[in-house]
Structure formats: structure tokens, C-alpha cells
Design a protein around this motif. Sequence first.
Motif, PDB file in Angstrom:
ATOM      1  N   TYR A 171      34.791   2.728 125.150  1.00  0.00           N
ATOM      2  CA  TYR A 171      33.603   2.114 125.765  1.00  0.00           C
ATOM      3  C   TYR A 171      34.092   1.003 126.690  1.00  0.00           C
ATOM      4  CZ  TYR A 171      29.602  -1.058 126.208  1.00  0.00           C
ATOM      5  OH  TYR A 171      28.628  -1.879 126.701  1.00  0.00           O
ATOM      6  N   ASP A 186      29.806   1.762 130.898  1.00  0.00           N
ATOM      7  CA  ASP A 186      28.566   0.968 130.968  1.00  0.00           C
ATOM      8  C   ASP A 186      28.503   0.284 132.336  1.00  0.00           C
ATOM      9  OD1 ASP A 186      26.568  -0.994 130.719  1.00  0.00           O
ATOM     10  OD2 ASP A 186      26.941  -1.247 128.573  1.00  0.00           O
ATOM     11  N   SER A 193      26.028  -1.534 133.622  1.00  0.00           N
ATOM     12  CA  SER A 193      24.864  -2.445 133.621  1.00  0.00           C
ATOM     13  C   SER A 193      24.813  -3.361 134.839  1.00  0.00           C
ATOM     14  CB  SER A 193      24.877  -3.307 132.360  1.00  0.00           C
ATOM     15  OG  SER A 193      24.436  -2.574 131.261  1.00  0.00           O
ATOM     16  N   SER A 252      17.712  -3.432 133.515  1.00  0.00           N
ATOM     17  CA  SER A 252      17.521  -4.757 132.922  1.00  0.00           C
ATOM     18  C   SER A 252      18.141  -5.884 133.729  1.00  0.00           C
ATOM     19  CB  SER A 252      18.099  -4.792 131.506  1.00  0.00           C
ATOM     20  OG  SER A 252      17.345  -3.947 130.680  1.00  0.00           O
ATOM     21  N   LYS A 253      19.283  -5.642 134.354  1.00  0.00           N
ATOM     22  CA  LYS A 253      20.004  -6.752 134.964  1.00  0.00           C
ATOM     23  C   LYS A 253      19.508  -7.037 136.374  1.00  0.00           C
ATOM     24  CE  LYS A 253      21.929  -7.278 131.250  1.00  0.00           C
ATOM     25  NZ  LYS A 253      21.687  -8.442 130.409  1.00  0.00           N
TER      26      LYS A 253
HETATM   27  C1  LIG Z   1      27.105  -4.521 129.130  1.00  0.00           C
HETATM   28  C2  LIG Z   1      25.680  -4.375 128.698  1.00  0.00           C
HETATM   29  N1  LIG Z   1      25.256  -3.180 128.238  1.00  0.00           N
HETATM   30  C3  LIG Z   1      24.001  -3.011 127.833  1.00  0.00           C
HETATM   31  C4  LIG Z   1      23.083  -4.040 127.857  1.00  0.00           C
HETATM   32  C5  LIG Z   1      21.695  -3.784 127.352  1.00  0.00           C
HETATM   33  O1  LIG Z   1      20.858  -3.526 128.408  1.00  0.00           O
HETATM   34  P1  LIG Z   1      19.382  -2.985 128.241  1.00  0.00           P
HETATM   35  O2  LIG Z   1      18.483  -4.192 128.297  1.00  0.00           O
HETATM   36  O3  LIG Z   1      19.188  -2.102 129.433  1.00  0.00           O
HETATM   37  O4  LIG Z   1      19.264  -2.242 126.966  1.00  0.00           O
HETATM   38  C6  LIG Z   1      23.475  -5.286 128.327  1.00  0.00           C
HETATM   39  C7  LIG Z   1      22.521  -6.403 128.341  1.00  0.00           C
HETATM   40  O5  LIG Z   1      22.931  -7.555 128.304  1.00  0.00           O
HETATM   41  C8  LIG Z   1      24.812  -5.465 128.754  1.00  0.00           C
HETATM   42  O6  LIG Z   1      25.251  -6.636 129.192  1.00  0.00           O
END
Ligand SMILES: Cc1ncc(COP(=O)(O)O)c(C=O)c1O
Length: 483
Positions: A248, A283, A285, A316-317
Motif C-alpha cells: 500500500y 492511494d 488521495s 475528499s481532499k
Molecule cells: C492517504 C489517504 N487515504 C485515504 C483517506 C480517506 O479519504 P476518504 O475521506 O475519501 O475516505 C485519506 C484522508 O485523509 C488519506 O489521507
Amino acid sequence: MTGQVRGIQLARLLGQWHALPGRRRSPDYAALAGTVRGLLADGRLPLGVRLPAERELAEALRISRTTVTAAYRQLRETGHLASRRGAGSWTMLPGNHRVASTGLWTPLDDREMLDLGVAALAAPPQLLTAARAATEDLPRYLGGAGYHPTGIIELREAVADAYAARGLPTSADQIMVTSGTQHALDLVLRLALAPGGSVLVESPTYPNALAALAGRRARITTHGLAADGWEPDLLLGSLRQTRPNLAYLIPEFQNPTGHLMPAALRERVVAAAHAVGTDLVIDESFVDLPLDGTELPPPVGVYDRHSRVISIGGMSKLYWGGLRIGWVRASAPQVQRLAAVRVGVDMASPVLDQLVAVHLLADADAIVAERRVQLAVQRDALLGALAQRLPDWRVTVPRGGVTLWAELDGPVSSALARAAEEVGVRLAPGPRFGLDGTMERFLRLPFTLPAADLVEAVGRIAAVRYDLDRTGRRRWREPAVIA
Ligand SMILES: Cc1ncc(COP(=O)(O)O)c(C=O)c1O
């Protein structure tokens, strides 16, 4: 009570408890109790679970039962364990904490808190407009049952187009919409990782990913990030030696360090993973948030010829965490298998929220531009305040994302977080991002709050940092729990 943790599971979580730095003079039972407290504070050992019987844990750790008895006694005395004769011992936290519905523990009164524990922005102004437009679209869907396990086609197409625009041709049937990136990770782990499977993660890494891995009882190995990011030979060496089932990684503006993985390493990681049979969960994000005109390397998936790479990402970000929209990009057959897994979990994501996401993605260019300016201003305000008030801390200026990873002037991260909470600042201390209770010299600082709040927060942190030394506390206080 939420369950029971077995001796071998707790032993795995405890890791190198007997060899933690700074414990040379403390007896084994105190080190054991201290590490359990650290696991509780980090959220890696849930509250309200039953710990193994003393003999079982002693056997799993290969230590004497007397040591475990003494450690449990100390945990009872500090308010971290409740025991009932004949029934066992449950984890708890002392003092003013309660279990929120998420299972995370949050302090009771946090309305005035400057929350630097969460690395996410408030919603952009376009969100309301998108929500209104989405309700106009809704009638098109109301004639059907509303279950779309892989997501509504409009959103899958929009997400696929965004991948294509980044240089990774993608069709809608390679996309599955989820309820956030965390949900995407959980589903992928259910599909790709057998319980007890082995996983390589960066260290430090995103704590909720560790929580998801703990849910699969994963055996975790780590690649320690250096001050300037991944060490290619070590990372590739770890893959070859440990041959994990899965790795990951967060290649874009890694959470918490902010590092960006270079193109050459991306290519080598994919090749090495394929050679040893490791699946890569990437990931993404923070992929939309390069700052200062930083150019992004190609997506990791570009180097994948054998369906080794599963990418996850979400809204989300860049947009808003409260939207709860994320996705998986995988091969079309993998997406079908994920959909089959999903029906046992939550069936599908809400149609209305997906429509909101479609409208936001249609407005992506404008929103991205505004967010990047906003984040650069906030990051610079945070850096300026740190340089002025805490000049001994070392920070690398991140070229994107939403977090700084500060190296402190001593191993005080948890103590500082506790003290800061008392003056209305919530922090996520370094150990929250690691596996073994280390990283006390580090602190993650997000720059997602308005600039004035960040400057105020740094002022308060600097005041309590100074107090930690001035009052000459002999012991660190218990770390606060970050939700
Ligand atoms: C690296 C990472 N992955 C996943 C997430 C979770 O995101 P989500 O709000 O889309 O579930 C975050 C949120 O801080 C994150 O920083």
C-alpha cells in the motif's frame, strides 16, 4: 464490548515493545503496559475489546506470566483496563472520553478546538450549486431501484475521463464508485488480501490505512521513508525479500510526509512487484493537489501491464470529505469482483451524492485552481509562523498535498499534543503514523485551516512547547487520542 483480541494478535501489535527507545531503566512490565497504552492512544488497539488471558499473552510474547500480571495491574491502575473476575479484562481510556458512533474516541467538548488532527478542507463554495443541480438531475434515476453497485454511469465516465487526462486511458467499466477512499481501500483489501496476509506499507503512513489493515489481521512490514522520500534500493529490496501479498503506497504528496515519488521509481516498483507476485494498492488521495506548478510524474498505473496495480482515490481532499465519494480503478473483471464483494457490505453508494460529484467534476478546473492558491497561501502562513515561533523545528516544504511533516526539537510529540489540547489545539502526534510507538520526534501539521487559525495554532503550540521545558515535567503525559 466490540470483540476480543487474541494473544498472537496482541503480540503482533505490540511489535518491538521490549526494545523501544528510552526504556533502558524501566522494568519489562512497565514497558509492556506503556506500549499497550500507546496502542490505545494511537487507536490501533480498539477500546472496549477483551485482552487475552494473562497466560495466553505470556505464551505469545514468550515472557513470564508474572510480567503480564504486573503489566495488567498497572493498566488497571492507570485506568486503561477494566477487569472482572472470571470474565476477563477490557480496554478503556481514563478520564473525559467517550466512544463516538464511529468507534473512535473523541473528547467531549471540542467546539472551540483548532483541529490540526484532520487534514481536510472545508467545502468549496461550488458545492451548494452542485448539490442544487444534482437534485434537478435526480428524477432521471427515480424510476429505477437506485442500486448501482459499481456507481452511476455518469460518474464512472467522469472519473475514467480524469484518468485518461492524466495519461492513463481508462474505460468506465474499470471504475467502481465507493463511499470514500477509505471504503475503496477496505473493499480492495477484502478482495485482494486473505485474512492474515502480508502487506508492505510506508512508514510513516496514513493511520486509517493501518486500521483497515488491522481489520484484515494483516502482517505488516514497513519501508521507512528517509528525510527526502523513498529509498529506491531499500524499497525494492523489501519487496524482493518479503514478497508481500500486497503493498500500500501513497506516491503523490504522501500522507503525512508530503513526498512525491519520482517516475523512475514508479516504474521500478511496478516491475519488482510483478516479479514477486505482489499487488500494489496505490492511494492517489492527493493527486490533484500539486502546488507551485510542480509537475506530476505519470500515474503508477501507466507502468502496469499485468493488472498488478489497483488505484484508489476520491473527492475528499480536493472537494469535500463530507461528500463521501471515492473510487477504485482496476481491470474490468476486478471491478466486477469488487461489486460482488460490495453487496455483502453496503450494496451501493447514494445516487444523489454521486450526482453532486458529477457536477463538481464538471467544474474541476476552476475548483482545482482556487484550491491550489488557497493551499499555497495557507502552507506559507504555517511555514512563516513555524519559522518565527518554533525556529528549531525542521520542515521540508511540501510541493503539494495538505500536510507538513515537522521534525521537532526533541521526542515530545505525544506530550506536546496532550498539552496543546489543553489550550484548544488538536494535533496528530508522530506515533499516530507509525507502527511501533516511535516517531516521537515528528508531528504532522496540515495546512487545511484558514491562515489566521494556523498562525494562532502555532502560537499556542509554541507556548506549550516552551512550558514543557520550563515546568521540567519528568514524565510525558498520556497522549491524546486523535479522531
Ligand atoms: C492517504 C489517504 N487515504 C485515504 C483517506 C480517506 O479519504 P476518504 O475521506 O475519501 O475516505 C485519506 C484522508 O485523509 C488519506 O489521507
